[in-house]
Design an enzyme around this catalytic site. Sequence first.
Site: not given
Length: 529
Positions: A277-279, A433, A281-282, A425, A41-42
């Site tokens: 029942i598990y859920a 820094k 995501g969005d 660095y 989707n992304c």
Amino acid sequence: MKIIIIGGVAGGATTAARIRRVDETAEIILLEKGKYISYANCGLPYYIGGVIEERDKLFVQTPEAFSTRFRVDVRTENEAIFIDRKRKTVTIRQSSEDTYEESYDKLVISTGASPVRPPLPGIDLSGIFTLRNVTDTDRIKEYIKSHAPQKAVIVGAGFIGLEMAENLHTQGAKVSIVEMGNQVMAPIDFSMASLVHQHLMDKGVNLYLEQAVASFSREGKGLKVTFKNGQSISADIVILSIGVRPETSLARAAELTIGPAGGIAVNDYLQTSDESIYAIGDAIEFRHPITGKPWLNYLAGPANRQGRIVADNVLGAKIPYEGSIGTSIAKVFDMTVASTGLPGKRLRQEEIDYMSSTIHPASHAGYYPDAMPMSIKITFDKKTGRLYGGQIVGYDGVDKRIDELALVIKHEGTIYDLMKVEQAYAPPFSSAKDPVALAGYVAEDIITGKTNPVYWRELRDIEMENKFLLDVRTPDEYSLGSLPGAVNIPLDELRDRLAELPKDKMIYTFCAVGLRGLSCLPDIDSTWI
Ligand SMILES: Cc1cc2nc3c(=O)[nH]c(=O)nc-3n(C[C@H](O)[C@H](O)[C@H](O)COP(=O)(O)OP(=O)(O)OC[C@H]3O[C@@H](n4cnc5c(N)ncnc54)[C@H](O)[C@@H]3O)c2cc1C
């Protein structure tokens, strides 16, 4: 054990693959109402813009390959339409309109979210799109091909809206963004969003802030977008990216508990109010690790992580989910905009006392070519220094810095921890820094009272006769513009010109990024912007 998973993309496909990796014997059925599973989707905005050239690249897995590799019964174009919790069955509709039932021992809901489409006049006219899945993408792509839109209007300036703005601009369209709020990118503060506003305008994007769309209508072959204030603009294509809502219709019909934020309520193990029942995501809400209040968070990383946890829990483990602080990043033309944790505005809403500091370091050593500026704002507790949030707007190196801030916040770290992070660095990558360490140093100076910053809202509210604005930049910089009423005394001349400073007013010193303004402090009675 027979496990049914509803939703075959980020959370659902991850759950299915993980279950198989852990348990060879489980019977797994993956139901997906669309034609595709496990797609990116992304990546959809970038395929529309032509950055991702091949459509096939959007598919992380095809149903056939997934089924073969993981021995998962993948059923695309099979929509779950009802969950009978007593009988532990799911009623499924195939595209042919036939329905059938399937029983389960455990059920996982990963139905995602659906785009908001307000019932505005004309919203169903052709040329107006939302973007959520491959089918939407194909429609938009086809429309662009057949209509070659010259003018695009994006309604809603969240990250998908801005990604679409960039990609339609790449396709040659003149882009306008209409946003009801006073800024783009809701997860960041106004001060940081202002940098994005400037960049969008520099790219030729028309920005209509604090404008709500009232209606759409036909105008010749194109469209007219009319705002509530009566103003209208024309468009050849409109993308609605007003936001999304958790897809909870199945859960509601099954009388699973829906939480106060509107998502499916789950416990620490991501179980709904029915323990079978598990859920994920969005579609779910989960408590925010800082506020402790449930919230909705539409991001791919948490959906994938929850999928992994649920897979193990379905198979008998008891792994708790720790919650998400909403770490996100987006490319906005040449800029990178990222945020994690809570910005100032959310902290104010939650009535959490906080301080903030903003710095503007370079992405890597200034003497090495192509160093780019970045702005980092952090929010933290006034007393303990606990880090609440971070926002970065810049070009290069934003991603690694936001991830460091996220790590510290997730581990309930403080601004003092930012100083202890040991960054790799060398001049092409950072400075001795590093910007993250600098953010910690500045915050420490603020919290310990070594510097006393004044924030722009405070300064705005002080009458001019009660303040002396001292711009310590060079005359050349000053000639390019300054705060109204400011007096320019360059820092290197200041010691010799102290007599020019008033004795009866608070002096507010400032420069370009805060370094020279800060350097004044030991010498004069001033505060720093
Ligand atoms: C254009 C776009 C760009 C994005 N970019 C980013 C990004 O850059 N970074 C980021 O972190 N996140 C991004 N996201 C968000 C991210 O994709 C989601 O957070 C993530 O996919 C959520 O996973 P999910 O499993 O909950 O839902 P989804 O991945 O949306 O999957 C839900 C699936 O369930 C199916 N479904 C729904 N109801 C049923 C039913 N009754 N029966 C069968 N199937 C059903 C849907 O068809 C859908 O395919 C983006 C989203 C979009 C749309």
